[in-house]
Design a protein around this motif. Structure first.
Motif, PDB file in Angstrom:
ATOM      1  N   ALA A  19       0.834  -1.203   0.000  1.00 33.01           N
ATOM      2  CA  ALA A  19       0.000   0.000   0.000  1.00 33.01           C
ATOM      3  C   ALA A  19       0.871   1.257   0.000  1.00 33.01           C
ATOM      4  N   VAL A  20       1.965   1.234   0.767  1.00 36.55           N
ATOM      5  CA  VAL A  20       2.874   2.385   0.777  1.00 36.55           C
ATOM      6  C   VAL A  20       3.624   2.484  -0.539  1.00 36.55           C
ATOM      7  N   TYR A  21       4.063   1.342  -1.070  1.00 41.94           N
ATOM      8  CA  TYR A  21       4.681   1.344  -2.396  1.00 41.94           C
ATOM      9  C   TYR A  21       3.730   1.964  -3.420  1.00 41.94           C
ATOM     10  N   ALA A  22       2.453   1.595  -3.324  1.00 42.16           N
ATOM     11  CA  ALA A  22       1.461   2.110  -4.265  1.00 42.16           C
ATOM     12  C   ALA A  22       1.352   3.626  -4.185  1.00 42.16           C
ATOM     13  N   ALA A 147      -0.859   2.310   7.995  1.00 42.70           N
ATOM     14  CA  ALA A 147      -0.491   2.750   6.649  1.00 42.70           C
ATOM     15  C   ALA A 147      -1.569   2.400   5.628  1.00 42.70           C
ATOM     16  N   VAL A 148      -2.149   1.202   5.739  1.00 43.31           N
ATOM     17  CA  VAL A 148      -3.187   0.794   4.800  1.00 43.31           C
ATOM     18  C   VAL A 148      -4.364   1.756   4.840  1.00 43.31           C
ATOM     19  N   PHE A 149      -4.838   2.087   6.042  1.00 48.86           N
ATOM     20  CA  PHE A 149      -5.997   2.971   6.162  1.00 48.86           C
ATOM     21  C   PHE A 149      -5.672   4.382   5.667  1.00 48.86           C
ATOM     22  N   SER A 208       5.930   9.771   6.053  1.00 48.12           N
ATOM     23  CA  SER A 208       5.425   9.649   7.422  1.00 48.12           C
ATOM     24  C   SER A 208       5.016   8.218   7.746  1.00 48.12           C
ATOM     25  N   LEU A 209       4.531   7.485   6.735  1.00 46.75           N
ATOM     26  CA  LEU A 209       4.129   6.095   6.952  1.00 46.75           C
ATOM     27  C   LEU A 209       5.340   5.170   7.039  1.00 46.75           C
ATOM     28  N   LEU A 210       6.434   5.534   6.373  1.00 46.25           N
ATOM     29  CA  LEU A 210       7.632   4.696   6.367  1.00 46.25           C
ATOM     30  C   LEU A 210       8.496   4.875   7.611  1.00 46.25           C
ATOM     31  N   LEU A 215      14.593   2.807   8.151  1.00 44.24           N
ATOM     32  CA  LEU A 215      15.735   3.689   8.349  1.00 44.24           C
ATOM     33  C   LEU A 215      15.810   4.676   7.190  1.00 44.24           C
ATOM     34  N   VAL A 216      16.536   5.770   7.390  1.00 46.49           N
ATOM     35  CA  VAL A 216      16.688   6.748   6.325  1.00 46.49           C
ATOM     36  C   VAL A 216      18.152   7.155   6.209  1.00 46.49           C
ATOM     37  N   ASN A 217      18.628   7.224   4.982  1.00 46.10           N
ATOM     38  CA  ASN A 217      19.931   7.799   4.668  1.00 46.10           C
ATOM     39  C   ASN A 217      19.779   8.543   3.344  1.00 46.10           C
TER      40      ASN A 217
END
Length: 290
Positions: A19-22, A147-149, A208-210, A215-217
């Motif tokens: 869903a987030v990928y989408a 995330a789905v909602f 925000s969902l991820l 992690l983030v770089n």
């Protein structure tokens, strides 16, 4: 052989990740559907949005989900301004120039993030990051359920905007026939900028969902945009329903591939799907022949 409960859990978690990928793919395909170009700065913009969520949490203690109230309008305005003030004037109406400009923007954004944050990997510690919901014998990640909602709500709002609002109708008109839209008085430059803004706003929501579980770089966006591009090709270039359904499908493929082949090899299934689609149905599930 895995038990049915494990397989079902993998499928459901894949759907939730998909869903987030989408949502990331929707931003990419929306820009393609209107401007008919691939935005090479898409991944770098997602990285910037993830760092924005990180900074809001680290500096002000703002929850990643509440950060949407700041990042979504902020990145919409940023996307609008970049298209209106940078991409449009620099491209001189040439689609090839637009590709080069967005590629240049991607390099600038990524290197700016490297200067500010170095190459360190950052994360957000929230109390619900590893929380699960028990549904009978199944254990589902709470952030992924949320995330789905959120993605379903964003998809509904985007559909309503495109279908019912005057600006949404203008976006669809420009996507169908740019010259005809201009002849009836639609400001094509403004519509281009609004479309870029909507794409950036989708990335702000996705960031925000991820962040509660990823992690983030400064280079993390490249991995997500490769998956998003596969989804866009699978669903059909420019098709928003195709991006949504393709994202869910790719999420399940990645989850099952990771289950059977190991987490580090989970994305092999995604790129096998990508190759097969290019070979047998290059227009995608919902795409139309040019």
């Amino acid at each position: 052989m895995y038990s049915p409960e494990i397989l079902l859990t993998a499928v459901l978690n894949g759907l939730m990740t998909g869903a987030v990928y989408a949502l990331i793919a929707v931003g990419l395909t929306l820009v393609y559907g209107v401007l008919h170009i691939i935005n090479f700065a898409h991944g770098a913009t997602l990285t910037a949005a993830m760092f924005a969520v990180y900074v809001l949490h680290a500096a002000f203690g703002l929850d990643p989900y509440l950060a949407m109230a700041v990042t979504v309008p902020g990145f919409f305005a940023l996307g609008y301004a970049v298209q209106r003030l940078v991409i449009g004037p620099a491209s001189h109406g040439d689609d090839g120039n637009i590709l080069l400009v967005t590629l240049g923007l991607a390099i600038i954004i990524e290197n700016a993030l490297l200067v500010v944050f170095r190459s360190d990997t950052r994360s957000i510690d929230v109390p619900y990051g590893f929380a699960v919901i028990e549904v009978g014998p199944l254990f589902l990640s709470l952030p992924r359920v949320i995330a789905v909602f959120v993605v379903l709500l964003v998809a509904l709002l985007l559909w309503l905007f495109l279908a019912r609002s005057t600006t949404g109708q203008a976006i669809r008109a420009v996507a169908k026939e740019k010259m005809g839209a201009a002849l009836v008085g639609i400001d094509v430059g403004h519509i281009y900028a609004v479309t870029f803004g909507l794409g950036a706003a989708c990335l702000a929501v996705a960031a925000s969902l991820l962040m509660p579980t990823f992690l983030v770089n400064p280079r993390i966006g490249n991995a997500f945009v490769l998956v998003a591009f596969t989804i866009v090709v699978l669903g059909g270039m420019g098709s928003i329903p195709g991006a949504l359904l393709g994202g869910l499908f790719i999420g399940v493929v990645e989850s099952l591939s990771g289950l059977f082949m190991g987490e580090s090899l989970g994305q092999i299934g995604i790129f096998l799907i990508f190759i097969l689609v290019l070979l047998f149905r290059p227009t995608g599930l919902f795409g139309a022949k040019a």
